[in-house]
Scaffold this motif. Structure first.
Motif, PDB file in Angstrom:
ATOM      1  N   THR A 226      -9.255   8.105   2.383  1.00  0.00           N
ATOM      2  CA  THR A 226      -7.536   7.856   1.592  1.00  0.00           C
ATOM      3  C   THR A 226      -7.588   7.218   0.310  1.00  0.00           C
ATOM      4  O   THR A 226      -8.234   7.049   0.093  1.00  0.00           O
ATOM      5  N   ILE A 227      -7.004   7.964  -1.035  1.00  0.00           N
ATOM      6  CA  ILE A 227      -7.079   6.794  -2.147  1.00  0.00           C
ATOM      7  C   ILE A 227      -5.257   6.616  -1.511  1.00  0.00           C
ATOM      8  O   ILE A 227      -4.459   6.880  -1.245  1.00  0.00           O
ATOM      9  N   THR A 228      -5.156   5.278  -2.259  1.00  0.00           N
ATOM     10  CA  THR A 228      -3.997   4.742  -2.033  1.00  0.00           C
ATOM     11  C   THR A 228      -3.240   4.215  -2.774  1.00  0.00           C
ATOM     12  O   THR A 228      -4.675   3.518  -4.074  1.00  0.00           O
ATOM     13  N   PHE A 229      -2.442   3.986  -3.373  1.00  0.00           N
ATOM     14  CA  PHE A 229      -1.652   2.980  -4.519  1.00  0.00           C
ATOM     15  C   PHE A 229      -1.882   1.612  -4.143  1.00  0.00           C
ATOM     16  O   PHE A 229      -1.152   1.751  -2.957  1.00  0.00           O
ATOM     17  N   ALA A 230      -2.406   0.864  -3.874  1.00  0.00           N
ATOM     18  CA  ALA A 230      -2.295  -0.188  -3.697  1.00  0.00           C
ATOM     19  C   ALA A 230      -2.507  -1.575  -4.514  1.00  0.00           C
ATOM     20  O   ALA A 230      -3.511  -1.854  -5.437  1.00  0.00           O
ATOM     21  N   PHE A 231      -1.730  -2.953  -4.343  1.00  0.00           N
ATOM     22  CA  PHE A 231      -1.044  -3.447  -5.001  1.00  0.00           C
ATOM     23  C   PHE A 231      -1.374  -5.173  -4.090  1.00  0.00           C
ATOM     24  O   PHE A 231      -0.887  -5.468  -3.183  1.00  0.00           O
ATOM     25  N   ALA A 232      -2.201  -5.912  -4.911  1.00  0.00           N
ATOM     26  CA  ALA A 232      -2.154  -7.872  -4.253  1.00  0.00           C
ATOM     27  C   ALA A 232      -2.740  -8.367  -5.162  1.00  0.00           C
ATOM     28  O   ALA A 232      -4.125  -7.882  -5.591  1.00  0.00           O
ATOM     29  N   VAL A 233      -2.516  -9.566  -5.191  1.00  0.00           N
ATOM     30  CA  VAL A 233      -2.962 -10.497  -5.746  1.00  0.00           C
ATOM     31  C   VAL A 233      -3.712 -11.540  -4.407  1.00  0.00           C
ATOM     32  O   VAL A 233      -3.138 -12.202  -4.033  1.00  0.00           O
TER      33      VAL A 233
ATOM     34  N   THR B  36       0.679  -0.981  -0.085  1.00  0.00           N
ATOM     35  CA  THR B  36       0.350   0.238   0.111  1.00  0.00           C
ATOM     36  C   THR B  36       1.411   0.995   0.147  1.00  0.00           C
ATOM     37  O   THR B  36       2.297   1.514   1.364  1.00  0.00           O
ATOM     38  N   ILE B  37       0.579   2.260  -1.307  1.00  0.00           N
ATOM     39  CA  ILE B  37       1.539   3.072  -1.184  1.00  0.00           C
ATOM     40  C   ILE B  37       0.297   4.856  -0.150  1.00  0.00           C
ATOM     41  O   ILE B  37      -0.289   4.657  -1.652  1.00  0.00           O
ATOM     42  N   PRO B  38       0.844   5.336   0.325  1.00  0.00           N
ATOM     43  CA  PRO B  38      -0.632   6.614   0.514  1.00  0.00           C
ATOM     44  C   PRO B  38      -0.746   7.033  -0.790  1.00  0.00           C
ATOM     45  O   PRO B  38       0.403   7.962  -0.853  1.00  0.00           O
ATOM     46  N   TRP B  39      -1.328   7.893  -0.415  1.00  0.00           N
ATOM     47  CA  TRP B  39      -1.329   9.052  -1.779  1.00  0.00           C
ATOM     48  C   TRP B  39      -1.938  10.050  -1.786  1.00  0.00           C
ATOM     49  O   TRP B  39      -1.462  11.111  -1.612  1.00  0.00           O
ATOM     50  N   ALA B  40      -3.374  10.397  -1.148  1.00  0.00           N
ATOM     51  CA  ALA B  40      -3.948  11.584  -1.000  1.00  0.00           C
ATOM     52  C   ALA B  40      -4.544  11.619  -0.084  1.00  0.00           C
ATOM     53  O   ALA B  40      -5.565  10.551   0.216  1.00  0.00           O
ATOM     54  N   THR B  41      -5.297  12.280   0.429  1.00  0.00           N
ATOM     55  CA  THR B  41      -6.541  11.944   1.359  1.00  0.00           C
ATOM     56  C   THR B  41      -7.832  13.271   0.846  1.00  0.00           C
ATOM     57  O   THR B  41      -6.950  14.655   1.048  1.00  0.00           O
TER      58      THR B  41
ATOM     59  N   ILE C  75      -0.303  14.178  -9.267  1.00  0.00           N
ATOM     60  CA  ILE C  75      -0.210  13.157  -7.934  1.00  0.00           C
ATOM     61  C   ILE C  75       0.540  12.856  -6.984  1.00  0.00           C
ATOM     62  O   ILE C  75       0.237  12.303  -6.546  1.00  0.00           O
ATOM     63  N   PHE C  76       0.426  14.153  -7.171  1.00  0.00           N
ATOM     64  CA  PHE C  76       0.963  14.299  -5.654  1.00  0.00           C
ATOM     65  C   PHE C  76      -0.246  15.690  -5.138  1.00  0.00           C
ATOM     66  O   PHE C  76      -0.153  16.387  -4.650  1.00  0.00           O
ATOM     67  N   PRO C  77      -1.230  15.409  -4.936  1.00  0.00           N
ATOM     68  CA  PRO C  77      -2.263  15.949  -4.592  1.00  0.00           C
ATOM     69  C   PRO C  77      -2.431  16.758  -3.295  1.00  0.00           C
ATOM     70  O   PRO C  77      -3.018  17.744  -2.432  1.00  0.00           O
ATOM     71  N   GLY C  78      -1.859  15.446  -2.472  1.00  0.00           N
ATOM     72  CA  GLY C  78      -1.720  15.487  -0.595  1.00  0.00           C
ATOM     73  C   GLY C  78      -1.381  16.903  -0.165  1.00  0.00           C
ATOM     74  O   GLY C  78      -2.469  17.851   0.192  1.00  0.00           O
ATOM     75  N   PRO C  79      -0.299  17.436  -0.508  1.00  0.00           N
ATOM     76  CA  PRO C  79       0.099  19.174   0.415  1.00  0.00           C
ATOM     77  C   PRO C  79      -1.365  20.220  -0.169  1.00  0.00           C
ATOM     78  O   PRO C  79      -1.519  20.587   0.892  1.00  0.00           O
ATOM     79  N   VAL C  80      -1.809  20.158  -1.202  1.00  0.00           N
ATOM     80  CA  VAL C  80      -2.878  21.117  -1.904  1.00  0.00           C
ATOM     81  C   VAL C  80      -3.858  20.351  -0.860  1.00  0.00           C
ATOM     82  O   VAL C  80      -4.434  21.997  -0.506  1.00  0.00           O
ATOM     83  N   THR C  81      -4.501  19.249  -1.255  1.00  0.00           N
ATOM     84  CA  THR C  81      -5.242  18.717  -0.458  1.00  0.00           C
ATOM     85  C   THR C  81      -5.198  19.195   1.016  1.00  0.00           C
ATOM     86  O   THR C  81      -6.357  19.991   1.626  1.00  0.00           O
ATOM     87  N   ASP C  82      -3.930  19.506   2.153  1.00  0.00           N
ATOM     88  CA  ASP C  82      -3.883  19.303   3.097  1.00  0.00           C
ATOM     89  C   ASP C  82      -3.953  20.952   3.350  1.00  0.00           C
ATOM     90  O   ASP C  82      -5.127  21.125   4.574  1.00  0.00           O
TER      91      ASP C  82
ATOM     92  N   GLY D 231     -10.090   5.071  12.311  1.00  0.00           N
ATOM     93  CA  GLY D 231      -9.844   6.419  12.660  1.00  0.00           C
ATOM     94  C   GLY D 231     -10.437   6.647  11.305  1.00  0.00           C
ATOM     95  O   GLY D 231     -11.063   6.647  10.572  1.00  0.00           O
ATOM     96  N   PRO D 232      -9.139   8.189  10.965  1.00  0.00           N
ATOM     97  CA  PRO D 232      -9.352   8.606   9.725  1.00  0.00           C
ATOM     98  C   PRO D 232      -9.447   7.890   8.698  1.00  0.00           C
ATOM     99  O   PRO D 232      -9.816   8.935   7.852  1.00  0.00           O
ATOM    100  N   ASN D 233      -8.541   6.882   8.892  1.00  0.00           N
ATOM    101  CA  ASN D 233      -8.116   6.187   7.683  1.00  0.00           C
ATOM    102  C   ASN D 233      -9.417   5.475   7.349  1.00  0.00           C
ATOM    103  O   ASN D 233      -9.868   4.306   6.309  1.00  0.00           O
ATOM    104  N   PHE D 234     -10.559   5.664   7.943  1.00  0.00           N
ATOM    105  CA  PHE D 234     -11.906   4.951   7.546  1.00  0.00           C
ATOM    106  C   PHE D 234     -12.646   4.997   6.310  1.00  0.00           C
ATOM    107  O   PHE D 234     -12.378   3.789   5.690  1.00  0.00           O
ATOM    108  N   MET D 235     -13.035   6.338   5.847  1.00  0.00           N
ATOM    109  CA  MET D 235     -13.420   6.019   4.227  1.00  0.00           C
ATOM    110  C   MET D 235     -12.201   5.596   3.711  1.00  0.00           C
ATOM    111  O   MET D 235     -11.964   6.463   3.538  1.00  0.00           O
ATOM    112  N   SER D 236     -12.425   4.334   2.833  1.00  0.00           N
ATOM    113  CA  SER D 236     -11.607   4.243   1.920  1.00  0.00           C
ATOM    114  C   SER D 236     -11.526   3.990   1.028  1.00  0.00           C
ATOM    115  O   SER D 236     -13.247   3.350   0.960  1.00  0.00           O
TER     116      SER D 236
END
Lengths: 122, 519, 102, 327, 488
Positions: free
Chosen positions: B80-87, B64-69, E472-479, B210-215
């Motif tokens: 939370t939006i992530t780049f997540a990979f799994a198979v 899981t690579i966190p991307w944006a919130t 690609i990095f919207p995080g800082p702005v959205t924060d 917690g805050p990561n709930f809505m995912s």
């Protein structure tokens, strides 16, 4: 009606009189006194005695418009100076500085027109 | 091993970027980079297969690579939006499929001689997108890679297609674009519904996450959908949103025309990737999201799926009979087979689901094989028209032989991959929808008819003009050409003979999945 | 509020005439004049409100003064652009503003 | 009883207004009539001529005779003219010229004056309406001379209106009021503003002359170039109204100059209206004197002078005055 | 009585810009020849000074800095930041296009003045300030559009924009005059208080003024059915100015919309905002459908910007269904995010278009034919901007649209979200039409790389960086956006 309005009613009286005089002289008194014998030659446009050539309402120099534009701007800006001048004594330094900014801007506008050769007549 | 999926997805992208820097004329280097990239990814996929815990039904290699919130995404809940990979057992076979087909397509693309660089760039993007779609464990990641395939395929069709390529490319774009819209709506709706229902169930769960709930993370969503299943009403409208998207994605009747045009206008390697892999994405969505998270709606409307499936099966079969062009025939045949998968999903049974996965893989391999062979033939004879081909078995024995294998495999000859898929699939569907399944079998019989007829026309029979003309020299497959054929055929046979190489992976996951829908 | 209504009515009438003129007249100068009428309708409103409004104060008159200045600027710019247009097309008719599809 | 200045308006108050208005009207007609006579005489003397001397004693009836002649002359409207505008133009020119007189404080008791707080502003506003009459007259005549004259005078008048407006701001600054009467009272207490505002006064007079289209700024009606400028086509009494408004303005401008810079009606010993008359007459004499002395200036000089000299100087005057007042 | 410090605190960046504008103006008319080329750099410099000043106002305490007519709140500041960034890009773009477009150098300070107007709109607390800001923006824009005096199209566009814009301004002003009548004050907060009772006592005036203001605003942001002027004006205007209109004017008026309507008519949101939703839908549909048939790229981008205006109206109309503050904050932040994204991608697209159109002498889609073979870098950048405009992931456009979509769903306006993405799918068609021209065809005739200057590449690259960065990095702005105290 308050006293305030009186001054303007007085001016209105003048307006009415100023309209009444020409109407009286031109529309009432005039026809009684004046002859009215129109003729072709008499009604033609005066052009130093020659037959009129073309229509008079042609395009004229663009300079006139430019000056008209300048006038519109400057005249309105000057209007702003009047209220300032009236209440100048209560405004103090702040008012002075503000108005100086205003005047400087006006000057910039003027010099702009000057440099852009708007003020060259003919 | 945790990064293996990331590697799989990123290697083609790097290959594409590397290719971008090349000179326009460096054809050989472009080809090598393309092949190497595909191969490397495929090897990593193989590694993943080997390292995969066979008995585990859950997701593996989770990354899981966190991307944006987005704060306040829904009434104060952050998203939370992530780049997540799994198979898991469903997606791993499809990743493998992508690996195989992409390498073969890369080899096939050696035949491209104009704008080689652009071809490989877009092809690599397409491959990366396909890997990404199957390997993603996040709705956003999924959507992202889906759009990537969309753009890449668009360009592949647009630049390298036949005369009517522009029309086909735009049709492809618009149809799949609309499908994406509904998919996105479904995704957001799913995430939203699961979040809101959970809060309704218990506040403690909300606190726990917690805050990561809505995912949009698939793992969390799955988890949530088990703990607090959605109400039937919510499930129903989400189901229909997804269904609509899938119908377009998967080119089911009546939304099939874009696929026919796309296949007819594309070049061979693109056809292999689109027909072999991209066309499996829609049903993968069905398995991945609908079966696992909307079980109530699925149970309620499973008949609909069966009926829609059968319509596609029969329509595809009849249209394939009428087809005069090999590519059209394969396209319709593909639609027909995908209808079968829909029917299997509708059966709501573990065996059916397993059959569905098998069918996806098998059909992917066979479709790619068919497109490859047909393309190779057409290259030599200059036509795809069945009526103009004939007697190729003499001049092109290897290709004709492979075509025969492919056709037989598609028809479902025992010992080839098609058979094992069809048999598992039909077993479970007959149990649930006997009448409908009978109709579906009719489709399969028709498939035997049109495929064998077309194959027979092409391979045997009198040699036709086009085949004779064939630019004078008709040579059979060269070594580089034959390798992909052999590899593909080998896989087809391997799955047919040892279904367990797939089965061990698929089975636990499918069992778990079937547990949810009461199968 | 008795004395207010006539002024507001005047404002509405002016505004209506101005809007009508601005949208239908063909001569661009008349269009500009119509727009000025619309602005002046607002000024009448403002001044009427500033004298007869709920809390009479000078704000409205100040606003109106600003509007006058703005209107002057607008008209100056308008005439300048019109002039540029006229020199290119030799016309001040709305129907000649047609080089591009409307 | 007829006083309307200090009590709410009544019937008799209104009557007073009307009487005042009519009185001023009569007065101004007389004044204008004799202004013309006065001018011709003065110029005559300055140019070593006699001036009008045939009609009446010393030619005193000459102007009246001229007016009567104009009254009975035919009113010609040219064929191609825009008839309604042509007929209306002289009236538009005249009306404001008379209205401004309502604002001038002639006497200390200012019975005939609208003692409004914005007198100066109103004066400037009303007087600029006249330009419309002139332009319309020039345009409606459909005569090339008229049109050119009208355009020229419009350009000239609008150009000079700006320095005119700026030059009086100094006075407003010193007084803090736009009320003409207050300005006069203020001067009577301190000093005539011509002393501190000498620059303003000079600009005012120059710009005023230009506003009046009088020599040396009489380009719009330059006989040698444009026949009679914007009223080339006018005859009879309509022509008379243009003339009338011009001379009323001469009077009004001088009256305003008196009010703003020369202390208005204030002065020792004599009744206020006599002071006013003396000062105004002096101003008017100055105006005629200029006409007799100066040649006409060139068109480009005319416009350049307004924009490049008068306006910057007026602004500078304004800045300096404001600074001084602040100290 | 105000002190200078107060004025500086409230209006520092605006003052800097105005002074910069006048310095540039004086410089422009005092020097001759090549030295004139320094003029826009003065403008750029003043924007660069104003940017950190504005930035430092973020999170400023409302009460400390605001004066009666100007609010220093995060709403105004963030909009001002958006406006400044866009103005900077446009200025650089204009500098880059200068050599070919032969723009009069007046544009430099006109852009600055328009920017001041736009910033004032977004932080005004008084009807007078608001209207003055609006007109400062509008009037300078009219001039900017007509800046090519010798070009018929430019003059016509200016004239059209002038007439339509002035009518819209007049309508807005008429609406504002009623607000003053209702409240007896021009201060927005006083009016807001007065309106709460006025709904009962003077409903006619309230609705009349609201309708008038809304109509005027819709005209200004070219929402359908008031959009007819847009394509012509955008086509006629010099390309950098077109970008300015599409981005800054629209953004500033949107700020106006939020500030005035949400503040003043908040109590009646529910009743009216459904209407705005319909307007948003019509705008999205008409904008995107209109773009389909355009051959001229500039017109196409104009219609596309109409569509974008529709997207930007969605958060606004989503306010209806919920009175939750958090919904409002979310909608505001998605709007601002989208505005930033929109700024980068639109200016970028116009910049590439400018380069290509200038070199090819044509604004038609044919100018792009085979661009990927001629100038792969430009083609790649254009691809990026177009993908972003069509809303594909990893570009700014996607995240912007996605958060708007989330806002709509969160507010229960699912259908708006659906229309948003459905019209985006339509938009694929025309955006990809350009891609088709660039990639799908060989260049006609000229195969040499498109002539371009380093400056043009810098502008394009800046926009591309912005687009990618937000994508690609919207995080800082959205924060940043989510931590704002919008209205203090």
């Amino acid at each position: 009606m308050c006293l305030y309005a009186n001054a303007f009613i007085f001016i209105l009286v003048f307006l009415v009189l100023a309209i009444a005089l020409p109407i009286g002289a031109l529309a009432v008194l005039g026809p009684l006194l004046r002859p009215n014998k129109p003729s072709k030659a008499k009604n033609s446009t005066y052009e130093s005695g020659l037959e009129p050539i073309g229509d008079a309402r042609s395009r004229y120099n663009v300079r006139y418009y430019l000056f008209a534009l300048m006038f519109v701007i400057f005249d309105v800006e000057i209007i702003f100076l009047y209220p300032w001048a009236v209440s100048y004594l209560t405004l103090g330094v702040f008012g002075y500085v503000e108005m100086m900014i205003f005047v400087v801007l006006l000057m910039i506008g003027l010099i702009y027109a000057w440099r852009k050769k708007v003020l060259e007549w003919m | 091993m945790q990064n293996v999926l990331l590697m799989i997805v990123l290697i083609p992208v790097f290959a594409a970027l590397l290719t971008l820097t090349l000179n326009d004329r460096a054809h050989t280097i472009a080809r090598s980079i393309g092949l190497l990239g595909s191969l490397l990814s495929a090897l990593f996929a193989l590694a993943a297969y080997i390292a995969f815990q066979r008995s585990d039904a859950a997701y593996q290699f989770v990354l899981t690579i966190p991307w944006a919130t987005i704060n306040n995404a829904f009434a104060g809940t952050p998203l939370t939006i992530t780049f997540a990979f799994a198979v898991d057992g469903i997606s791993l076979p499809l990743v493998m499929l992508t690996g195989i087909v992409s390498v073969m397509a890369a080899v096939r693309s050696f035949r491209v001689i104009t704008r080689v660089k652009a071809h490989y760039v877009w092809q690599m993007f397409l491959v990366s997108g396909l890997y990404g779609v199957f390997a993603s464990a996040d709705l956003f990641t999924f959507f992202f890679f889906l759009e990537m395939t969309l753009v890449a395929s668009f360009f592949l069709i647009l630049i390298f297609g036949q005369e009517r390529r522009q029309y086909a490319a735009f049709k492809f774009l618009i149809y799949r674009g609309i499908a994406s819209v509904f998919l996105l709506l479904g995704f957001v709706g799913l995430a939203y519904a699961l979040a809101s229902s959970a809060t309704a169930v218990s506040a403690s769960q909300y606190m726990a996450y917690g805050p990561n709930f809505m995912s949009l993370n698939l793992l969390q969503l799955l988890d949530e959908s088990v703990k607090a299943p959605l109400a039937l009403g919510t499930q129903t409208w989400l189901f229909f949103v997804f269904l609509f998207a899938v119908l377009i994605e998967e080119a089911f009747v009546p939304f099939h025309t874009w696929l026919i045009d796309a296949h007819e206008q594309s070049d061979t390697s693109t056809n292999m990737l689109i027909g072999g892999v991209l066309m499996k994405v829609g049903l993968y969505i069905m398995l991945r999201f609908v079966v696992s998270m909307l079980p109530l709606a699925l149970a309620k409307y499973s008949e609909w799926l069966a009926v829609l499936g059968v319509i596609s099966i029969l329509y595809g079969a009849f249209a394939a009979i009428a087809a005069r062009d090999w590519r059209r025939l394969i396209a319709f045949s593909g639609i027909s087979h995908m209808g079968l998968v829909l029917l299997a999903i509708g059966s709501m049974h573990a065996l059916g689901l397993q059959g569905a996965v098998f069918m996806l893989v098998s059909s992917g391999l066979l479709t790619a094989l068919l497109f490859y062979t047909v393309g190779a033939q057409a290259e030599r004879t200059g036509t795809y028209e069945i009526g103009k081909l004939g007697g190729l078995s003499k001049s092109l024995p290897v290709l004709s032989g492979v075509l025969l294998v492919a056709a037989l495999g598609t028809v479902g000859l025992p010992g080839l991959s098609g058979f094992i898929s069809e048999i598992t699939l039909f077993v479970s569907s007959f149990e649930r929808f006997p009448w409908v399944s009978t109709l579906a079998t009719l489709g399969m019989i028709l498939a035997a008819l049109y495929l064998l007829y077309a194959m027979q026309r092409t391979t045997f029979g009198p040699a036709q003009e086009a085949a004779q003309e064939g630019q004078g020299i008709v040579r059979d497959a060269s070594v580089t050409e034959a390798i992909p054929l052999i590899v593909l055929v080998a896989f087809v046979i391997a799955i047919g003979v040892f279904p367990n190489i797939l089965g061990v992976v698929v089975h636990p996951t499918v069992q778990a999945l079937a547990g949810r829908i009461g199968g | 509020m008795v004395a207010l209504q006539p002024f507001l009515a005047l404002g509405v009438i002016l505004f209506g005439i101005g809007l009508y003129g601005a949208l239908t007249k063909r001569n661009l100068i008349i269009v500009l004049i119509s727009i000025e009428m619309m602005l002046n309708a607002s000024n009448i409103n403002l001044i009427a409100f500033s004298h007869f409004g709920v809390t009479p104060n000078a704000n409205g008159q100040v606003f109106a003064l600003f509007n006058i200045a703005i209107a002057a600027a607008e008209v100056a710019v308008g005439l300048a652009i019109l002039l540029a247009f006229f020199r290119l097309r030799n016309s001040a008719d709305v129907r000649d503003v047609n080089t591009m599809k409307w | 009883m007829l006083n309307w200045q200090s009590s709410p308006l009544s019937g008799t108050g209104f009557l007073g207004m009307v009487i005042g208005g009519v009185l001023i009207l009569g007065l101004i007609l007389g004044i204008v009539t004799y202004l013309i006579y006065f001018e011709r005489k003065i110029i005559g003397w300055m140019q070593l001529r006699i001036g009008p001397n045939r009609v009446g004693p010393l030619g005193l009836m000459q102007s009246i005779a001229d007016v009567l002649k104009l009254l009975i002359k035919e009113d010609i409207v040219p064929e191609n003219a825009d008839r309604s505008l042509f007929l209306l133009a002289p009236i538009i020119a005249f009306v404001p010229s008379f209205m401004v007189l309502a604002l001038i404080p002639f006497t200390a008791t200012h019975v005939f004056t609208s003692n409004t707080q914005v007198g100066l502003l109103l004066y400037l506003a009303l007087s600029s309406i006249t330009i419309l009459g002139i332009v319309l007259g020039g345009w409606a005549s459909n005569n090339k001379y008229s049109l050119l004259g009208g355009m020229r005078s419009a350009a000239q008048m609008i150009s000079y209106e700006i320095p005119l407006g700026m030059s009086v701001i100094g006075v407003v600054l010193l007084t803090g009021s736009l009320n003409l009467n207050t300005i006069v009272v203020d001067q009577s207490r301190h000093i005539w503003y011509i002393i501190p505002q000498i620059v303003g006064f000079v600009i005012f007079m120059i710009a005023g002359l230009a506003e009046l289209n009088r020599t040396p700024f009489d380009l719009p009606e330059a006989e040698s170039e444009l026949v009679a400028g914007y009223f080339t086509e006018y005859s009879g009494f309509r022509f008379a109204f243009f003339m009338l408004s011009e001379y009323v303005y001469v009077f009004a401008l001088c009256a305003l100059a008196t009010t703003l810079f020369l202390g208005g009606w204030s002065g020792p010993f004599l009744p206020s209206w006599i002071w006013f008359a003396i000062k105004t007459s002096a101003c008017i004499f100055f105006v005629f004197w200029v006409r007799a002395t100066m040649p006409r200036i060139r068109g480009d000089q005319l416009m350049g002078f307004a924009w490049k000299v008068l306006i910057p100087v007026a602004l500078a005057n304004l800045v300096v005055t404001a600074g001084v007042v602040l100290l | 009585m105000l002190t200078f410090t107060q004025v500086w605190n409230a209006l520092g960046p605006e003052i800097v810009l105005a002074i910069g504008g006048f310095v540039a103006m004086v410089y422009e008319f005092m020097v001759t020849g090549r030295a004139k080329q320094g003029t826009p750099w003065i403008a750029v410099f003043s924007v660069l000074v104003a940017l950190p000043l504005t930035w430092s106002k973020l999170h400023a305490a409302l009460a400390t800095y605001s004066i009666a007519v100007i609010a220093v709140d995060d709403f105004g500041t963030i909009f001002s930041l958006f406006i400044l960034v866009s103005a900077l890009l446009v200025l650089l773009f204009a500098i880059a296009s200068q050599a070919r477009l032969k723009l009069a150098f007046e544009y430099a300070y006109l852009v600055l003045f328009a920017t001041v107007g736009a910033m004032v709109i977004c932080s005004a607390l008084d009807l007078v300030t608001l209207y003055v800001g609006l007109e400062l923006l509008s009037i300078t824009s009219y001039v900017l559009v007509a800046l090519h005096r010798k070009n018929v199209k430019s003059s016509e566009a200016g004239l059209k924009y002038l007439i339509i814009g002035s009518i819209a301004s007049a309508i807005i002003l008429y609406g504002l005059s009623f607000l003053y009548g209702i409240a007896g004050s021009t201060g927005l907060s006083r009016i807001a208080t007065a309106l709460q009772t006025a709904y009962g006592s003077e409903p006619g005036f309230v609705y009349l003024s609201m309708a008038l203001i809304l109509v005027g605003i819709f005209v200004k942001i070219s929402a359908a059915p008031f959009h007819l002027w847009t394509a012509d004006v955008y086509e006629g205007a010099p390309t950098p100015i077109t970008a300015y209109l599409a981005v800054v004017s629209k953004g500033a008026v949107l700020g106006f919309l939020f500030r005035v309507i949400v503040w003043l008519f908040g109590a009646k949101l529910g009743e009216w905002f459904g209407l705005v939703g319909w307007i948003a839908v019509i705008t999205m549909v008409i904008g995107n459908l209109g773009a389909l048939s355009q051959r001229n790229i500039k017109r196409m981008l104009a219609y596309s910007s109409i569509g974008q205006a529709g997207y930007l109206l969605i958060p606004f109309s989503s306010l209806s269904s919920s009175t939750l503050a958090s919904v409002m904050w979310q909608n505001l932040s998605s709007t601002v995010f989208y505005l930033f994204a929109y700024s980068f991608m639109t200016i970028g697209a116009f910049a590439v278009f400018g380069v290509v159109a200038d070199a090819g002498g044509s604004e038609d889609v044919h100018a792009f034919t085979g661009l990927s073979r001629r100038s792969p870098w430009l083609a790649g950048m254009m691809t990026l901007f177009l993908l972003s405009l069509s809303g594909l992931p990893l570009t700014a456009g996607f995240f912007g649209k996605f958060s708007i979509f989330l806002g709509a769903i969160g507010a229960g306006q699912i259908w708006l979200g659906v229309v948003l993405f459905a019209t985006s799918a339509i938009a694929f068609y025309y955006y990809f039409g350009i891609l088709r021209a660039m990639y799908g065809k060989d260049p006609e005739g000229d195969r040499a790389p498109v002539r371009s200057s380093p400056m043009q590449h810098i502008v394009v690259a800046l926009c591309a960086i912005g687009t990618l960065w937000l994508g690609i990095f919207p995080g800082p702005v959205t924060d940043l956006l989510s931590n704002l105290h919008w209205f203090g």
